[in-house]
Design a protein around this motif. Structure first.
Motif, PDB file in Angstrom:
ATOM      1  N   ILE A 165       0.837  -1.196   0.000  1.00 50.03           N
ATOM      2  CA  ILE A 165       0.000   0.000   0.000  1.00 50.03           C
ATOM      3  C   ILE A 165       0.873   1.247   0.000  1.00 50.03           C
ATOM      4  O   ILE A 165       1.876   1.330   0.705  1.00 50.03           O
ATOM      5  N   ASP A 166       0.468   2.221  -0.809  1.00 51.44           N
ATOM      6  CA  ASP A 166       1.178   3.492  -0.879  1.00 51.44           C
ATOM      7  C   ASP A 166       1.175   4.146   0.505  1.00 51.44           C
ATOM      8  O   ASP A 166       0.106   4.330   1.109  1.00 51.44           O
ATOM      9  N   PRO A 167       2.343   4.527   1.029  1.00 51.86           N
ATOM     10  CA  PRO A 167       2.375   5.177   2.348  1.00 51.86           C
ATOM     11  C   PRO A 167       1.536   6.446   2.428  1.00 51.86           C
ATOM     12  O   PRO A 167       1.093   6.828   3.520  1.00 51.86           O
TER      13      PRO A 167
ATOM     14  N   PHE B 168       7.149  15.489  -3.884  1.00 53.49           N
ATOM     15  CA  PHE B 168       8.242  15.017  -4.729  1.00 53.49           C
ATOM     16  C   PHE B 168       7.876  13.694  -5.396  1.00 53.49           C
ATOM     17  O   PHE B 168       8.224  13.442  -6.558  1.00 53.49           O
ATOM     18  N   LYS B 169       7.172  12.844  -4.663  1.00 51.72           N
ATOM     19  CA  LYS B 169       6.748  11.550  -5.211  1.00 51.72           C
ATOM     20  C   LYS B 169       5.786  11.748  -6.375  1.00 51.72           C
ATOM     21  O   LYS B 169       5.938  11.116  -7.433  1.00 51.72           O
ATOM     22  N   PHE B 170       4.807  12.626  -6.206  1.00 56.01           N
ATOM     23  CA  PHE B 170       3.843  12.870  -7.279  1.00 56.01           C
ATOM     24  C   PHE B 170       4.522  13.457  -8.512  1.00 56.01           C
ATOM     25  O   PHE B 170       4.203  13.089  -9.648  1.00 56.01           O
ATOM     26  N   ILE B 171       5.445  14.380  -8.300  1.00 60.28           N
ATOM     27  CA  ILE B 171       6.144  14.995  -9.431  1.00 60.28           C
ATOM     28  C   ILE B 171       7.019  13.961 -10.150  1.00 60.28           C
ATOM     29  O   ILE B 171       7.084  13.927 -11.384  1.00 60.28           O
ATOM     30  N   LYS B 172       7.673  13.093  -9.367  1.00 59.82           N
ATOM     31  CA  LYS B 172       8.504  12.055  -9.958  1.00 59.82           C
ATOM     32  C   LYS B 172       7.682  11.094 -10.793  1.00 59.82           C
ATOM     33  O   LYS B 172       8.162  10.552 -11.797  1.00 59.82           O
ATOM     34  N   GLU B 173       6.433  10.875 -10.396  1.00 64.95           N
ATOM     35  CA  GLU B 173       5.576   9.924 -11.102  1.00 64.95           C
ATOM     36  C   GLU B 173       4.854  10.557 -12.278  1.00 64.95           C
ATOM     37  O   GLU B 173       3.975   9.942 -12.868  1.00 64.95           O
TER      38      GLU B 173
ATOM     39  N   PRO C 171       1.590   3.818 -12.577  1.00 59.73           N
ATOM     40  CA  PRO C 171       0.483   4.703 -12.221  1.00 59.73           C
ATOM     41  C   PRO C 171       0.220   4.710 -10.731  1.00 59.73           C
ATOM     42  O   PRO C 171       0.409   3.726 -10.042  1.00 59.73           O
ATOM     43  N   VAL C 172      -0.244   5.871 -10.259  1.00 56.52           N
ATOM     44  CA  VAL C 172      -0.511   6.025  -8.839  1.00 56.52           C
ATOM     45  C   VAL C 172      -1.914   5.489  -8.576  1.00 56.52           C
ATOM     46  O   VAL C 172      -2.861   6.224  -8.367  1.00 56.52           O
ATOM     47  N   THR C 173      -2.082   4.182  -8.661  1.00 57.30           N
ATOM     48  CA  THR C 173      -3.365   3.544  -8.418  1.00 57.30           C
ATOM     49  C   THR C 173      -3.150   2.334  -7.547  1.00 57.30           C
ATOM     50  O   THR C 173      -2.026   1.997  -7.181  1.00 57.30           O
ATOM     51  N   ALA C 174      -4.248   1.690  -7.220  1.00 55.26           N
ATOM     52  CA  ALA C 174      -4.154   0.510  -6.376  1.00 55.26           C
ATOM     53  C   ALA C 174      -4.185  -0.780  -7.181  1.00 55.26           C
ATOM     54  O   ALA C 174      -4.030  -1.860  -6.633  1.00 55.26           O
ATOM     55  N   ASP C 175      -4.392  -0.711  -8.511  1.00 53.94           N
ATOM     56  CA  ASP C 175      -4.563  -1.932  -9.292  1.00 53.94           C
ATOM     57  C   ASP C 175      -3.381  -2.873  -9.184  1.00 53.94           C
ATOM     58  O   ASP C 175      -3.532  -4.081  -9.057  1.00 53.94           O
ATOM     59  N   SER C 176      -2.174  -2.317  -9.259  1.00 52.60           N
ATOM     60  CA  SER C 176      -0.990  -3.167  -9.252  1.00 52.60           C
ATOM     61  C   SER C 176      -0.715  -3.768  -7.891  1.00 52.60           C
ATOM     62  O   SER C 176       0.124  -4.648  -7.746  1.00 52.60           O
TER      63      SER C 176
END
Length: 376
Positions: free
Chosen positions: A61-63, A185-190, A366-371
């Motif tokens: 899970i994404d922190p 920073f994480k969102f920008i990196k992604e 992608p910043v999702t939960a599918d993976s």
């Protein structure tokens, strides 16, 4: 399933009310160190139940999601802090005003809690919902980062420079500065990787809407310098008139409005200039991200600034002008600084060919939960 997770987060967040009520009745809360310890344990505990429930359905899970669950708990607390300060409820947070964070008893402290208990809570629940449904929450996350970072960059220095002093509970605000910074920073990196289009893009003079935005950001730059110099004590009759007739709240001995004006001068001004550059030389991939961050920051800044300048906890001599030409200037300037950034962010999202998102050649995960969804 996603609705159940959101329900669990909401249910956990509501446990903040009986927790606060019980602590308010406890004599031990007269010690600021115990207040800090109780706050730390409560925030950690508020993360456990949603985390255990989410791990039944997802792995890795994404922190950021854990942080949103934890911050949702404190958002409910903040909402009740605002309500208690305005006299709508009582018996919940009295101990915290004495031995926790006494500077919350200002108009700025009251309104910053209202914003966190409504806007930020809605953003946390939206991020968790999008994650659990497998959709990207990156744009919502960027908006939240801008909002909470502006909040902290004014609030934390203002507490130290103000007249109340600080106690141990001041440290409870540190995660709200560090975690959003890391998340940003994480969102920008992604950000997905894009190639620049080599089709001819009309010049700025041939794009009247973008030309209007360039003029808008130029005017914003002038306002940022003007108000920044005014609160720094520049010797100018027009600045003195502005401080006395239009925005006397900037003279408030609680230094939060001054800090906000300095943030406009030293941070927002840089964004305004880069936005003008991006409009002049389009297809800059960072424009949409920065526009979302700035829109979130402007929303928090202007909501708190406008409402605090009219709040009953602000001395009447510092209330903003409401009538005549002074009132028109006050509302015109501050509403423009609130609405304009949102219109520009909306345009950046609607015109990807102008702001770098032309052809996707490769994307980060992608910043999702599918993976991360567990297999049956």
């Amino acid at each position: 399933m996603s609705l159940w997770i959101v329900f669990v987060v909401i249910l956990t967040s509501l446990t903040s009310l009986p927790t606060a009520y019980y602590l308010n009745k406890t004599d031990a809360m007269k010690d600021q160190r115990l207040v800090f310890g109780a706050g730390t344990l409560s925030l950690l505990g508020a993360t456990v139940l949603p985390a255990l429930f989410m791990r039944r359905f997802f792995r890795n899970i994404d922190p950021v999601i854990y942080a949103c669950a934890c911050f949702s708990w404190s958002s409910v607390i903040d909402l009740f802090i605002g309500l208690e300060l305005d006299g709508y409820v009582s018996g919940y947070m009295g101990f915290y005003f004495l031995e926790g964070e006494p500077y919350l008893k200002t108009a700025y402290g009251t309104m910053i809690n209202y914003w966190d208990g409504t806007a930020h809570l809605a953003l946390y629940l939206a991020i968790i919902t999008l994650y659990c449904t497998g959709e990207s929450y990156r744009e919502v996350g960027l908006y939240w980062v801008g909002s909470i970072m502006n909040s902290m960059i004014v609030f934390l220095p203002g507490n130290v420079a103000g007249k109340f002093g600080i106690k141990w509970s001041y440290l409870l605000n540190v995660p709200y500065m560090i975690i959003p910074l890391v998340a940003g920073f994480k969102f920008i990196k992604e950000r997905p990787l894009f190639v620049r289009s080599y089709l001819r893009i009309p010049s700025l003079l041939e794009r009247p809407v973008d030309l209007l935005f360039a003029v808008f950001f130029t005017l914003c730059s002038i306002v940022a310098v003007f108000r920044g110099m005014a609160v720094l004590g520049a010797k100018s009759d027009i600045m003195h008139t502005y401080l006395s007739d239009v925005e006397p709240y900037l003279n408030d001995p609680n230094v939060y409005p001054k800090m906000q004006m300095l943030v406009y001068l030293y941070y927002y001004l840089f964004y305004y200039l880069t936005a003008i550059y991006g409009l002049t030389c389009p297809a800059q991939s960072w424009m949409a991200d920065m526009a979302l961050i700035h829109a979130g920051a402007a929303a928090q800044a202007q909501f708190v600034h406008i409402t605090a300048s009219l709040h009953h906890r602000t001395a009447e001599c510092y209330h903003a002008a409401m009538e005549g030409s002074s009132g028109a200037i006050f509302w015109g300037v501050n509403l423009a600084l609130l609405i304009g950034p949102h219109l520009f962010a909306w345009r950046c999202m609607r015109r990807p060919n102008l702001f770098g998102e032309t052809y996707t050649v490769n994307t980060a995960e992608p910043v999702t939960a599918d993976s991360h969804r567990k297999k049956d």
